[in-house]
Design a protein around this motif. Structure first.
Motif, short mmCIF file in Angstrom:
data_model
loop_
_atom_site.label_atom_id
_atom_site.label_comp_id
_atom_site.label_asym_id
_atom_site.label_seq_id
_atom_site.Cartn_x
_atom_site.Cartn_y
_atom_site.Cartn_z
N GLN A 292 0.84 -1.20 0.00
CA GLN A 292 0.00 0.00 0.00
C GLN A 292 0.87 1.25 0.00
O GLN A 292 0.66 2.16 -0.78
CB GLN A 292 -0.94 0.01 1.22
CG GLN A 292 -1.96 -1.11 1.21
CD GLN A 292 -2.70 -1.23 -0.11
OE1 GLN A 292 -3.20 -0.26 -0.65
NE2 GLN A 292 -2.75 -2.44 -0.66
N GLU A 295 2.27 2.01 -3.22
CA GLU A 295 1.33 2.44 -4.25
C GLU A 295 1.52 3.91 -4.60
O GLU A 295 0.79 4.46 -5.42
CB GLU A 295 -0.12 2.15 -3.85
CG GLU A 295 -0.41 0.68 -3.94
CD GLU A 295 -1.86 0.32 -4.17
OE1 GLU A 295 -2.71 1.23 -4.10
OE2 GLU A 295 -2.13 -0.85 -4.41
N GLU A 327 -5.50 6.12 -4.91
CA GLU A 327 -4.17 5.53 -4.73
C GLU A 327 -3.33 6.40 -3.77
O GLU A 327 -2.49 5.89 -3.03
CB GLU A 327 -3.45 5.35 -6.06
CG GLU A 327 -4.20 4.50 -7.09
CD GLU A 327 -4.50 3.07 -6.65
OE1 GLU A 327 -4.13 2.68 -5.53
OE2 GLU A 327 -5.13 2.34 -7.44
N HIS A 330 -4.38 5.19 -0.51
CA HIS A 330 -3.77 3.89 -0.19
C HIS A 330 -2.33 4.08 0.29
O HIS A 330 -1.88 3.40 1.20
CB HIS A 330 -3.83 2.96 -1.41
CG HIS A 330 -5.24 2.63 -1.82
ND1 HIS A 330 -5.56 1.92 -2.94
CD2 HIS A 330 -6.43 2.93 -1.22
CE1 HIS A 330 -6.88 1.81 -3.02
NE2 HIS A 330 -7.42 2.42 -2.00
N GLU A 408 -10.48 -1.05 -4.61
CA GLU A 408 -9.87 -1.78 -5.73
C GLU A 408 -10.93 -2.44 -6.62
O GLU A 408 -10.78 -2.51 -7.83
CB GLU A 408 -8.85 -2.81 -5.24
CG GLU A 408 -7.64 -2.21 -4.51
CD GLU A 408 -6.77 -1.24 -5.32
OE1 GLU A 408 -7.08 -0.97 -6.49
OE2 GLU A 408 -5.80 -0.72 -4.75
FE LIG Z 1 -4.54 0.87 -4.56
#
Ligand SMILES: [Fe+2]
Ligand SMILES: [Fe+2]
Length: 468
Positions: A292, A295, A327, A330, A408
């Motif tokens: 993560q 990411e 993202e 994340h 996701e």
């Molecule tokens: Fe992601």
């Protein structure tokens, strides 16, 4: 004129150009009925008026839409090239703020009877030149100066002026639209001021930024400001973008706090020693959290796609902007979860394998890799991980993975539509070509041995080696 109201003597000629006919008994009866009405509700102070016709309103909103769309695309182009972690993250969020502002303006423009095709097809070479110049920043600090201190600030001012100048009753939806955009703008611009101050305090020469700011401000004035209606002055010369047209970065960069690796996708290999036994829960858990945080490469991937497919399809640009923000979250979740697990996030090496391969790649194949392999790959294992976390009463992992799973899944769904805009290849051909290109890249990075029997690495290997 037939009226018994003495106050009418004060009404001017222009206001009475169309005569009105009021019967005394009706007016008196209305007064009587009003006396019976007991409520004194708050008075709405808005008056009819405003400076703009529907056409002029739309002309201005069209420019605003275009500027927001170009800012979304332009920040996307810079995601690979921003080294500082905090700035890369915040920019991932801002990409969506500009995308969402564009979406709101587009909706309002459509209500002002402009066809979506025409809204999306609008181009302005003067605004393009301003954006090209702003993107020709030599550093992330210069980028922030242009995006926030010059264009962002001028847009916020233009929005506030528009709110003040348009008719508050007939054009109330525009006012609401602009106020909602300003809700994102205010903290964004405040943050940018603080970030630029931090760059200066950290050693970036203040004068260099001031010269750049002044240069871009002159360029903005030369095109009549945000609305195009302000007095124009001569453009500054020379422009950086004229001697060298802007090109987006292709190499993912990180700040000095990171130690990176790209020769493998496997954290244990990169670390040269195991922290936990290979298939243990502890190993899977840490791998998930590190993935993560790493990411940060997905911010780069999706941001870059917005730039690479710019003007093909607004909805796809918008969906990519939203995924870029997700993202970003994340990455933030990963960073915080590492801290909450006892690590200094910077003691753990950062994986660059995927971003290094995707950076210079054609968007459809890069998108196929991260969406069809990376995100689908996450979904294959995340259910088990969530169940195990629940059994073990691991609330931190359960909590973050639960939200990430929902994100996701949404990305996989949206990705289908975006891929259709990016390529005409069918699913099979797209997957095969993507695997071939990634094999080449992984071989060049040393993550895969050339003497492998396989011509191309399998889907599963890419999921494992690149990992998202
Ligand atoms: Fe992601
Ligand atoms: Fe994703």
């Amino acid at each position: 004129m037939k009226s018994n109201d003495s106050a009418n003597s004060e009404i001017t000629a222009s206001q009475t150009a169309i005569p009105f006919v009021s019967f005394a008994q009706d007016r008196a009866a209305a007064d009587e009925r009003k006396k019976e009405y007991p409520y004194r509700f708050p008075r709405d102070p808005r008056n009819l008026g405003g400076k703009y016709s529907v056409a002029e309103n739309a002309r201005r909103l069209q420019r605003f839409f275009y500027l927001e769309r170009r800012l979304m695309q332009g920040l996307g182009a810079w995601t690979l090239g921003i080294p500082e972690f905090e700035i890369k993250l915040e920019t991932g969020r801002h990409i969506f703020y500009h995308g969402d502002a564009a979406r709101l303006l587009r909706e309002r423009l459509h209500e002002q009877e402009i066809r979506l095709k025409d809204i999306d097809g609008f181009r302005d070479p003067e605004i393009d030149r301003l954006l090209e110049e702003l993107l020709s920043a030599e550093s992330a600090s210069e980028l922030l100066v242009g995006v926030h201190q010059v264009v962002g600030k001028a847009l916020a001012t233009a929005y506030r002026h528009h709110i003040d100048d348009t008719d508050p009753v007939t054009d109330a939806p525009t006012i609401r639209c602009l106020r909602r955009i300003l809700t994102d703008y205010e903290p964004m611009l405040d943050w940018a001021e603080a970030a630029i101050a931090a760059y200066i305090q950290g050693g970036v020469p203040e004068a260099k930024l001031a010269v750049w700011r002044w240069h871009l401000q002159k360029l903005l004035t030369s095109i009549g400001g945000m609305t195009g209606s302000d007095p124009r002055t001569e453009a500054p010369a020379p422009l950086r973008c004229e001697s060298k047209p802007f090109q987006r970065g292709t190499v993912p960069v990180r700040d000095v706090r990171f130690e990176t690796f790209k020769n493998t996708g496997d954290y244990d290999v990169a670390d040269t020693q195991e922290r936990f036994p290979k298939d243990s829960y502890e190993n899977l858990r840490l791998r998930f959290i590190r993935t993560q945080r790493d990411e940060v490469d997905a911010i780069e991937a999706f941001g870059t796609f917005i730039w690479d497919i710019r003007f093909k399809d607004f909805e796809s640009e918008y969906n990519l902007a939203r995924i870029t923000w997700d993202e970003t979250r994340h990455t933030e979740i990963g960073h915080r979860a590492l801290l909450a697990s006892g690590y200094d996030p910077f003691e753990l090496k950062n994986r660059l394998t995927g971003s290094t391969c995707r950076g210079p790649m054609e968007p459809a194949f890069a998108m196929a890799e991260i969406n069809l392999f990376g995100e689908v790959g996450v979904l294959k294992t995340i259910n088990n991980l969530i169940d195990t976390a629940a059994e073990r009463n691991d609330r931190l992992l359960h909590h973050i993975a639960d939200f990430i799973r929902a994100d996701e899944r949404t990305h996989v769904r949206k990705g289908q539509g975006i891929l259709k805009v990016m390529t005409d290849l069918d699913a099979k051909a797209l997957e095969l070509r993507t695997r071939e290109l990634f094999t080449e890249c992984l071989v060049s990075l040393g993550a895969v041995k050339k003497d492998m029997d396989l011509f191309t690495v399998s889907r599963e290997d890419i999921e494992r080696l690149v990992g998202e």
